[in-house]
Write a protein that holds these residues in place. Structure first.
Motif, PDB file in Angstrom:
ATOM      1  N   ALA A 177     -15.332  12.761 -14.631  1.00  0.00           N
ATOM      2  CA  ALA A 177     -13.918  12.739 -14.267  1.00  0.00           C
ATOM      3  C   ALA A 177     -13.732  11.772 -13.104  1.00  0.00           C
ATOM      4  O   ALA A 177     -14.648  11.551 -12.312  1.00  0.00           O
ATOM      5  N   VAL A 178     -12.539  11.190 -13.005  1.00  0.00           N
ATOM      6  CA  VAL A 178     -12.197  10.270 -11.915  1.00  0.00           C
ATOM      7  C   VAL A 178     -11.066  10.896 -11.113  1.00  0.00           C
ATOM      8  O   VAL A 178     -10.070  11.363 -11.680  1.00  0.00           O
ATOM      9  N   VAL A 179     -11.222  10.900  -9.796  1.00  0.00           N
ATOM     10  CA  VAL A 179     -10.194  11.434  -8.911  1.00  0.00           C
ATOM     11  C   VAL A 179      -9.738  10.295  -7.999  1.00  0.00           C
ATOM     12  O   VAL A 179     -10.548   9.661  -7.315  1.00  0.00           O
ATOM     13  N   LEU A 180      -8.416  10.037  -7.991  1.00  0.00           N
ATOM     14  CA  LEU A 180      -7.836   8.919  -7.264  1.00  0.00           C
ATOM     15  C   LEU A 180      -6.816   9.408  -6.246  1.00  0.00           C
ATOM     16  O   LEU A 180      -6.265  10.502  -6.385  1.00  0.00           O
ATOM     17  N   ALA A 181      -6.567   8.560  -5.262  1.00  0.00           N
ATOM     18  CA  ALA A 181      -5.485   8.808  -4.300  1.00  0.00           C
ATOM     19  C   ALA A 181      -4.575   7.583  -4.292  1.00  0.00           C
ATOM     20  O   ALA A 181      -4.437   6.904  -3.283  1.00  0.00           O
ATOM     21  N   ILE A 220      -7.470  11.969 -12.618  1.00  0.00           N
ATOM     22  CA  ILE A 220      -6.557  12.777 -11.802  1.00  0.00           C
ATOM     23  C   ILE A 220      -6.151  11.969 -10.572  1.00  0.00           C
ATOM     24  O   ILE A 220      -7.001  11.549  -9.791  1.00  0.00           O
ATOM     25  N   ASN A 221      -4.849  11.760 -10.416  1.00  0.00           N
ATOM     26  CA  ASN A 221      -4.326  11.046  -9.250  1.00  0.00           C
ATOM     27  C   ASN A 221      -3.596  12.059  -8.364  1.00  0.00           C
ATOM     28  O   ASN A 221      -2.543  12.574  -8.721  1.00  0.00           O
ATOM     29  N   VAL A 222      -4.169  12.331  -7.190  1.00  0.00           N
ATOM     30  CA  VAL A 222      -3.590  13.342  -6.308  1.00  0.00           C
ATOM     31  C   VAL A 222      -2.552  12.752  -5.358  1.00  0.00           C
ATOM     32  O   VAL A 222      -1.970  13.480  -4.551  1.00  0.00           O
ATOM     33  N   GLY A 223      -2.311  11.439  -5.466  1.00  0.00           N
ATOM     34  CA  GLY A 223      -1.397  10.800  -4.532  1.00  0.00           C
ATOM     35  C   GLY A 223      -2.086  10.517  -3.197  1.00  0.00           C
ATOM     36  O   GLY A 223      -3.302  10.622  -3.068  1.00  0.00           O
ATOM     37  N   ILE A 224      -1.282  10.151  -2.202  1.00  0.00           N
ATOM     38  CA  ILE A 224      -1.864   9.754  -0.912  1.00  0.00           C
ATOM     39  C   ILE A 224      -2.207  11.008  -0.115  1.00  0.00           C
ATOM     40  O   ILE A 224      -1.559  11.349   0.890  1.00  0.00           O
ATOM     41  N   ARG A 225      -3.222  11.720  -0.593  1.00  0.00           N
ATOM     42  CA  ARG A 225      -3.663  12.979   0.022  1.00  0.00           C
ATOM     43  C   ARG A 225      -5.195  12.965   0.013  1.00  0.00           C
ATOM     44  O   ARG A 225      -5.830  13.555  -0.859  1.00  0.00           O
ATOM     45  N   GLU A 226      -5.770  12.285   0.995  1.00  0.00           N
ATOM     46  CA  GLU A 226      -7.201  12.015   0.933  1.00  0.00           C
ATOM     47  C   GLU A 226      -8.066  13.253   1.129  1.00  0.00           C
ATOM     48  O   GLU A 226      -9.150  13.362   0.553  1.00  0.00           O
ATOM     49  N   VAL A 237     -18.456  19.527 -13.623  1.00  0.00           N
ATOM     50  CA  VAL A 237     -17.966  18.169 -13.862  1.00  0.00           C
ATOM     51  C   VAL A 237     -18.682  17.211 -12.909  1.00  0.00           C
ATOM     52  O   VAL A 237     -19.063  17.585 -11.802  1.00  0.00           O
ATOM     53  N   ARG A 238     -18.863  15.966 -13.333  1.00  0.00           N
ATOM     54  CA  ARG A 238     -19.403  14.916 -12.461  1.00  0.00           C
ATOM     55  C   ARG A 238     -18.234  14.084 -11.972  1.00  0.00           C
ATOM     56  O   ARG A 238     -17.738  13.188 -12.682  1.00  0.00           O
ATOM     57  N   PRO A 239     -17.721  14.323 -10.756  1.00  0.00           N
ATOM     58  CA  PRO A 239     -16.545  13.600 -10.283  1.00  0.00           C
ATOM     59  C   PRO A 239     -16.898  12.246  -9.659  1.00  0.00           C
ATOM     60  O   PRO A 239     -17.867  12.125  -8.904  1.00  0.00           O
ATOM     61  N   VAL A 240     -16.093  11.254  -9.968  1.00  0.00           N
ATOM     62  CA  VAL A 240     -16.132   9.957  -9.304  1.00  0.00           C
ATOM     63  C   VAL A 240     -14.867   9.873  -8.457  1.00  0.00           C
ATOM     64  O   VAL A 240     -13.754   9.875  -8.997  1.00  0.00           O
ATOM     65  N   VAL A 241     -15.021   9.847  -7.159  1.00  0.00           N
ATOM     66  CA  VAL A 241     -13.907   9.954  -6.222  1.00  0.00           C
ATOM     67  C   VAL A 241     -13.719   8.600  -5.554  1.00  0.00           C
ATOM     68  O   VAL A 241     -14.665   8.032  -5.007  1.00  0.00           O
ATOM     69  N   HIS A 242     -12.472   8.079  -5.561  1.00  0.00           N
ATOM     70  CA  HIS A 242     -12.289   6.680  -5.182  1.00  0.00           C
ATOM     71  C   HIS A 242     -11.040   6.451  -4.356  1.00  0.00           C
ATOM     72  O   HIS A 242      -9.959   6.947  -4.669  1.00  0.00           O
ATOM     73  N   THR A 243     -11.200   5.676  -3.281  1.00  0.00           N
ATOM     74  CA  THR A 243     -10.109   5.054  -2.543  1.00  0.00           C
ATOM     75  C   THR A 243     -10.731   4.075  -1.550  1.00  0.00           C
ATOM     76  O   THR A 243     -11.937   3.796  -1.601  1.00  0.00           O
ATOM     77  N   PHE A 244      -9.922   3.538  -0.627  1.00  0.00           N
ATOM     78  CA  PHE A 244     -10.460   2.668   0.412  1.00  0.00           C
ATOM     79  C   PHE A 244     -11.446   3.440   1.288  1.00  0.00           C
ATOM     80  O   PHE A 244     -11.301   4.653   1.497  1.00  0.00           O
TER      81      PHE A 244
END
Length: 299
Positions: free
Chosen positions: A23-27, A46-52, A67-74
């Motif tokens: 799974a991919v989790v984005l902000a 899954i895009n949680v918005g700007i909620r790091e 689940v194997r999460p891939v978590v991504h942002t700056f």
């Protein structure tokens, strides 16, 4: 040629098709790039918005369900802002995830100091059990990412716009020995390799290439010092001295010196371009050559 971040998006989108555990989790960051994957896998992008803080918390929760999460942002929003969640929701819970950052130390200077994270690796280094990859080319980023998603551990993949001229066959483990010399060892980390190679041209030094910096490859460094002087220079694309303690520990029973070169602690308030920051922190080839030759006493 694509950037590391573009390669991350395309590779991870394909991996979502191949691996139902992923799974991919984005902000918000890179959400447009993942739009086709989100349409194909709405329950696993899954895009949680700007909620790091929530970003990391959701990743930790997914990991606890298998689940194997891939978590991504700056990087500044992935490591620094939600550090408590990284420490507790992943580390304390013994939950695995792949954190993939963008932005490096100062890839987008116009974004200001809020978007700069030269201390990210040093900060993660205060926690136990993290593997840290610092690829220097999009091909290397893909290799290391594919390795990371197959496991269940905690992995940080640090991506940057700065990249080397060509890729090398990285393994996700040991440093690569690119050349041997007798006057010292220079370790080039990730995207610093091309600048380091230009800086040491014609010098009698051993050059090691590191794209996996934690765990630190003590064995390869020790072997290199058997062939060369035990003086070591580490050139890193993040905070100066991040790996000097690891190198000192590797050589603790040997007479040695270690010089760390990287991003200084002083904040640069005239943001300019990435090249300006490299020069200001003496990470351009000319400055690197001056500092390396001065420390090793070679010409």
């Amino acid at each position: 040629m694509d950037t590391m971040r573009e390669r991350f998006i395309s590779t991870t989108s394909r991996l979502l098709d191949e691996d139902p555990r992923l799974a991919v989790v984005l902000a918000d960051i890179s959400a447009d790039g993942f739009r086709p994957a989100q349409l194909a896998h709405p329950d696993r992008v899954i895009n949680v918005g700007i909620r790091e803080q929530l970003l990391v918390g959701v990743g930790g929760g997914l990991a606890l369900t298998g689940v194997r999460p891939v978590v991504h942002t700056f990087a500044s929003f992935l490591v620094e802002r939600p550090f408590e969640q990284v420490k507790l929701d992943l580390g304390h819970q013994d939950a695995g995830a792949v954190l993939v950052s963008a932005g490096g130390s100062y890839d987008w200077p116009a974004g200001g100091f809020t978007h700069m994270a030269p201390g990210d690796v040093a900060l993660l280094d205060t926690l136990d059990g993290w593997t840290i990859h610092v690829p220097g080319h999009p091909d290397e980023a893909e290799t290391l990412l594919r390795q990371a998603v197959r496991g269940d551990d905690r992995v940080y993949v640090r991506l940057s716009l700065q990249q080397n001229d060509s890729a090398l066959p990285v393994t996700g483990a040991e440093f690569l020995t690119l050349r041997e010399g007798g006057s010292g060892v220079v370790i080039a980390v990730g995207p610093m390799l091309s600048a380091v190679e230009e800086a040491v041209a014609g010098l009698d030094v051993t050059v090691l290439y590191a794209t996996t910096v934690r765990p630190f490859d003590s064995a390869t460094l020790r072997r290199a010092t058997e062939r060369a002087s035990s003086d070591v220079v580490i050139v890193e694309p993040y905070l100066t001295g991040t790996s000097t303690a690891a190198a000192n520990d590797a050589l603790r029973d040997l007479p040695h010196r270690v010089l760390g070169l990287g991003v200084g602690r002083k904040e640069l308030r005239r943001y300019g371009q990435m090249s300006d920051h490299l020069t200001a922190h003496r990470l351009d080839p000319a400055s690197l050559r001056e500092d390396i030759t001065g420390f090793l006493g070679v010409r």
